[in-house]
Design a protein around this motif. Structure first.
Motif, PDB file in Angstrom:
ATOM      1  N   GLU A  21       0.829  -1.201   0.000  1.00 17.09           N
ATOM      2  CA  GLU A  21       0.000   0.000   0.000  1.00 17.09           C
ATOM      3  C   GLU A  21       0.864   1.252   0.000  1.00 17.09           C
ATOM      4  OE1 GLU A  21      -2.439  -0.547   3.386  1.00 17.09           O
ATOM      5  OE2 GLU A  21      -3.800  -1.982   2.422  1.00 17.09           O
ATOM      6  N   GLU A  22       1.941   1.244   0.783  1.00 15.49           N
ATOM      7  CA  GLU A  22       2.861   2.379   0.775  1.00 15.49           C
ATOM      8  C   GLU A  22       3.465   2.567  -0.613  1.00 15.49           C
ATOM      9  OE1 GLU A  22       5.831   2.156   3.762  1.00 15.49           O
ATOM     10  OE2 GLU A  22       4.413   1.906   5.417  1.00 15.49           O
ATOM     11  N   PHE A  23       3.804   1.471  -1.256  1.00 17.97           N
ATOM     12  CA  PHE A  23       4.371   1.537  -2.596  1.00 17.97           C
ATOM     13  C   PHE A  23       3.360   2.126  -3.572  1.00 17.97           C
ATOM     14  CE2 PHE A  23       6.186  -0.084  -6.539  1.00 17.97           C
ATOM     15  CZ  PHE A  23       7.540   0.065  -6.302  1.00 17.97           C
ATOM     16  N   SER A  24       2.093   1.773  -3.412  1.00 18.70           N
ATOM     17  CA  SER A  24       1.055   2.310  -4.282  1.00 18.70           C
ATOM     18  C   SER A  24       0.920   3.821  -4.114  1.00 18.70           C
ATOM     19  CB  SER A  24      -0.288   1.632  -3.983  1.00 18.70           C
ATOM     20  OG  SER A  24      -0.221   0.238  -4.215  1.00 18.70           O
ATOM     21  N   VAL A  25       1.064   4.298  -2.880  1.00 13.04           N
ATOM     22  CA  VAL A  25       0.996   5.743  -2.632  1.00 13.04           C
ATOM     23  C   VAL A  25       2.126   6.460  -3.366  1.00 13.04           C
ATOM     24  CG1 VAL A  25       1.201   7.524  -0.857  1.00 13.04           C
ATOM     25  CG2 VAL A  25      -0.199   5.500  -0.430  1.00 13.04           C
ATOM     26  N   VAL A  26       3.329   5.880  -3.316  1.00 13.97           N
ATOM     27  CA  VAL A  26       4.463   6.489  -4.021  1.00 13.97           C
ATOM     28  C   VAL A  26       4.202   6.535  -5.525  1.00 13.97           C
ATOM     29  CG1 VAL A  26       6.926   6.292  -4.494  1.00 13.97           C
ATOM     30  CG2 VAL A  26       6.063   5.758  -2.221  1.00 13.97           C
ATOM     31  N   LEU A  27       3.635   5.470  -6.064  1.00 18.90           N
ATOM     32  CA  LEU A  27       3.335   5.444  -7.498  1.00 18.90           C
ATOM     33  C   LEU A  27       2.289   6.508  -7.865  1.00 18.90           C
ATOM     34  CD1 LEU A  27       3.241   1.604  -8.212  1.00 18.90           C
ATOM     35  CD2 LEU A  27       5.035   3.221  -8.817  1.00 18.90           C
TER      36      LEU A  27
END
Length: 370
Positions: free
Chosen positions: A276-282
């Motif tokens: 989920e954190e990675f999705s926010v960065v994307l």
């Protein structure tokens, strides 16, 4: 018979300045600058044995000690036990041979190693996880070509990562491990790697944002310079990162719908949180691309306005010079009957005619401009 690994290792206790959250700005491993970063005789760049029950929870190992541990240690129970992390340099000719001889990895891992398609994916292979992720080069220079692939195989007692070029995220993870960070399970190690990758991307997005802010300030100040080329390079980089990394969260979510039996529930939750954190960065990266696109449109509009202004000046000059060119062409013909040839005020009459027509042409040109 070799003594236990923990009797032969020294655990580093000196804290390093690469705590999670500030790992992407500066070089993280001084030995990268030396010539020995290619690995040992088996292509092993680094190896660590993690055992939460041992006096030293993290122990550095070489390829020989790793082979001995893999040969002598039975399979780890689900959700616990000691495990190895081995990081290989695939440019070394012996790396794949060592893995085939000692690691007992699934055939899927070797298939993705030889696959020329480096798109991001995470899948189950037998009782292990096989992942192909893309990461930034250690010497990242904001060029779209500064991105390479990291291959990962995660099992209950062995984690193998392999690359062809030094990568920033995995080296940051290695530095954190040397500083004393000891993930309790192989799944937690993968989760740390994904969070480290997200931290690196956050730093890249912040750096790109700072660059775009500078370009925008210069644009508002009217100093165009070469901003179109700079914005284009940044946008190409972000587009390539978006294309390569966007499938990663979705692939991980699909995998977590049916995780392996040895993966603990809290580890699966941690992986989902990291995804989920990675999705926010994307998403932040996507927003930055939109901002660059708007700035490019603004720069293009300014350039078009300057071109229109220059074209208008050229048109006015051409129109103003038209009467004198026509009359000069007519009176320059070497034929008889040229009017005012014998008149004593003929020159001034011609000048008055030219001035009148030039004034009328100027009035028409500027009237259309208004």
């Amino acid at each position: 018979m070799l003594p236990p690994l923990h009797d032969r290792c020294v655990t580093a206790v000196t804290p390093l300045s690469c705590a999670r959250g500030s790992i992407a700005g500066l070089p993280l491993a001084p030995e990268l600058l030396a010539g020995a970063y290619g690995g040992d005789e088996a292509g092993l760049i680094c190896g660590y044995l993690f055992d939460a029950t041992a006096p030293a929870p993290v122990c550095a190992v070489d390829s020989a000690a790793a082979a001995a541990w893999l040969a002598d240690t039975p399979a780890a129970p689900a959700g616990g036990g000691a495990y190895l992390w081995l990081h290989f340099n695939l440019s070394h000719t012996q790396a794949e041979r060592w893995l085939l001889r000692h690691a007992a990895l699934s055939d899927t891992f070797y298939e993705v190693l030889r696959d020329e398609l480096h798109s991001t994916r995470i899948e189950r292979a037998d009782d292990a996880l096989v992942a192909v992720i893309n990461d930034l080069h250690f010497e990242f220079r904001f060029e779209p070509s500064d991105i390479s692939t990291l291959w990962i195989n995660v099992g209950p007692r062995l984690v193998v990562t392999a690359r062809t070029k030094p990568l920033r995220s995995v080296d940051a993870l290695r530095t954190a491990v040397r500083a004393g960070d000891a993930p309790r399970s192989s799944t937690e190690l993968l989760e740390h790697l994904l969070r480290t990758q997200a931290d690196v991307l956050v730093a890249i997005v912040r750096d790109a944002t700072a660059r775009i802010d500078g370009i925008e300030d210069e644009l508002l100040a009217g100093r165009l310079d070469h901003k179109r080329a700079r914005l284009g390079a940044l946008r190409r980089l972000l587009v390539r990162l978006q294309r390569l990394l966007a499938p990663e969260p979705a692939a991980l979510f699909r995998l977590l719908q049916s995780p392996p039996a040895w993966m603990a529930e809290h580890d699966a939750l941690a992986l989902r949180s990291a995804s989920e954190e990675f999705s926010v960065v994307l998403r932040d990266m996507q927003s930055l691309q939109e901002r660059i696109k708007l700035l490019q449109e603004e720069v293009a509009a300014n350039v078009n306005e300057d071109n229109n202004r220059s074209l208008f000046v050229l048109t006015v000059v051409t129109v103003l010079a038209l009467p004198i060119n026509i009359l000069a062409g007519l009176f320059g013909m070497n034929v008889g009957g040229i009017p005012l040839a014998e008149h004593k005020h003929g020159f001034w009459i011609v000048v008055a005619i030219i001035a009148t027509f030039t004034g009328v042409a100027a009035w028409v040109a500027f009237r259309k401009k208004r």
